[in-house]
Design an enzyme around this catalytic site. Structure first.
Site, PDB file in Angstrom:
ATOM      1  N   SER A  63     -45.029   0.975   2.993  1.00  0.00           N
ATOM      2  CA  SER A  63     -45.213   0.299   4.279  1.00  0.00           C
ATOM      3  C   SER A  63     -46.505  -0.485   4.414  1.00  0.00           C
ATOM      4  CB  SER A  63     -45.121   1.313   5.428  1.00  0.00           C
ATOM      5  OG  SER A  63     -43.781   1.691   5.629  1.00  0.00           O
ATOM      6  N   ASP A 306     -50.926   2.947   6.110  1.00  0.00           N
ATOM      7  CA  ASP A 306     -50.460   3.819   5.034  1.00  0.00           C
ATOM      8  C   ASP A 306     -49.128   3.294   4.529  1.00  0.00           C
ATOM      9  OD1 ASP A 306     -52.602   5.360   5.786  1.00  0.00           O
ATOM     10  OD2 ASP A 306     -51.416   7.013   6.610  1.00  0.00           O
TER      11      ASP A 306
END
Length: 460
Positions: A63, A306
């Site tokens: 992501s 993250d």
């Protein structure tokens, strides 16, 4: 603020030590401080082959791709081709949801900040062709919203595929090519790609799986994501290239050679808080900007993101006041503890940041009245049930339903209170790890529960 000298040998030794202690097969670290980027590597890319990690090795960053897609969107805003506050349908008429009113109102800004109500769990494989994003957006028309637009933050990868398609329509290029032409090339990112066949030119990390506390084994497959996942979940990058991307944001939108990639206004807008996060633990985020997770470390602001690609993991943390960015890429093992230890030490020394300890309940948990919290919570594909046992203990059942009913057996765990609205799920499938379960309320008054940053409204 002048940054302390970066002792490469000492930090290399610390990386080696912590990587081994946490059974992470391989890791790559890049640290931007004092205007310079230091790149370190440790361990192996693949425990089966023993090929070593080098600083030019590439990892699946999951992501973290969202920060790149958001930056592309802001380039289009800079050029005047896109208005962040325009409804998505004004740019992409084929965009729709099962709620006609919501379809008309969802804005580009809301997709960037995860406040559009769209889901995270529409894992649709639309093929390998250049039309994969267009096909995904067409299929997504039938996917129900997690919650009404603008009523809450709910992590929504579907929205980033829509943004990827907006980029394609406005540039006339595939998302992959637009990313290459508008970001990778002007920033000189020579170890950043998006397609698996492009990764074959590089030393590529393999993910690993295994039991906690043991050295994991290579995963059976390298990458489980379809091509349409690109805008939300697939950039394949070296740690140094991520640091160079972050440096552009720290430098007000300028590339290393002085090329302007983003306006200073666009850079600032991405870091401006759009929404607070009730769940401050799943992605260590106190709030969200336009693509960035936002952090508040005892009054010191920062941003980052993250990423997880099933068995590979990425972390980016940026501290603007200190001119510091830290990038950690890992390919399995207890990567979260490696992050918690190593990045905390780096940010403390280089930026004066004190990161919070890993999420866990107190030794003596508070007493909580569960009366208003027990019940059923539902969103597309997931039914969450909160119960209270005869002895007063709380439990969560996280069940995949509808089109996701065969995804996994139901997950059940004990809930230990952390506060009146925050609980730690443990046991069962979660083992000794603590997963935050956070109760909140939509702006329309509907109670909801968060698991993994997904908002699920109460139905009974």
């Amino acid at each position: 603020m002048s940054s302390p000298r970066f002792d490469v040998e000492r930090w290399q030794a610390r990386l080696d030590e912590l990587r081994a202690a946490h059974h992470v097969p391989g890791a790559s670290l890049a640290v931007l401080t004092g205007g310079n980027i230091h790149e370190l590597a440790s361990g192996v890319l693949h425990r089966g082959t023993g090929v070593e990690v080098t600083t030019d090795s590439v990892f699946l960053a999951g992501s973290l791709a969202k920060a790149y897609t958001a930056t592309l969107v802001m380039r289009l805003v800079d050029s005047g081709a896109l208005d962040m506050d325009a409804p998505v349908v004004s740019v992409l008429p084929e965009f729709a949801t099962p709620d006609p009113q919501a379809t008309k109102t969802i804005k580009i800004r809301q997709l960037l900040s995860h406040t559009g109500g769209v889901t995270n769990d529409f894992n649709y494989d639309s093929g390998r062709g250049d039309d994969c994003l267009a096909k995904y957006v067409q299929a997504a028309r039938e996917v129900a919203l997690d919650c009404p637009p603008g009523t809450a933050i709910s992590y929504g990868s579907l929205g980033y595929v829509v943004l990827g398609r907006v980029i394609e329509v406005l540039t006339g290029k595939t998302w992959d090519q637009a990313l290459k032409d508008l970001l990778f090339t002007p920033l000189g990112l020579e170890h950043s790609i998006t397609l698996p066949e492009e990764a074959l030119r590089f030393r590529v990390a393999m993910g690993h799986q295994g039991e906690p506390g043991q050295d994991p084994d290579p995963a059976p497959v390298w990458d489980l994501m379809p091509r349409s996942a690109g805008p939300y979940g697939r950039v394949i990058v070296s740690a140094g290239d991520v640091a160079r991307f972050a440096k552009m944001h720290l430098d007000g939108g300028l590339a290393a050679d002085g090329t302007r990639v983003l306006s200073a206004d666009a850079v600032a807008a991405m870091q401006r808080r759009e929404v607070d996060s009730p769940d401050k633990w799943s992605m260590s985020a106190d709030g969200w900007g336009l693509g960035w997770t936002l952090h508040d470390w005892d009054g010191i602001p920062g941003y980052g993101h993250d990423g997880s690609a099933v068995t590979q993991h990425s972390y980016l943390r940026v501290v603007p006041h200190a001119g510091v960015a830290v990038v950690l890429l890992a390919n399995g093992g207890d990567f979260s503890r490696l992050y918690a230890d190593l990045v905390a030490e780096l940010l403390a020394e280089l930026a004066g940041v004190r990161m919070p300890p890993p999420f866990a309940p107190a030794a003596t948990p508070p007493q909580v009245d569960m009366t208003e919290l027990v019940g059923a919570y539902k969103r597309e594909g997931v039914l969450t049930t909160i119960t209270q046992q005869d002895d007063g203990a709380a439990r969560i059942r996280y069940e995949f339903v509808d089109g996701m009913k065969d995804f996994s057996p139901p997950l059940e765990a004990d809930l230990t209170p952390v506060s009146q609205t925050v609980f730690a799920a443990s046991g069962g499938p979660f083992g000794d790890n603590y997963i935050p379960v956070v109760f909140s309320t939509l702006t329309n008054g509907t109670p909801c529960v968060y698991v993994s940053m997904r908002c699920t409204p109460k139905i009974a």
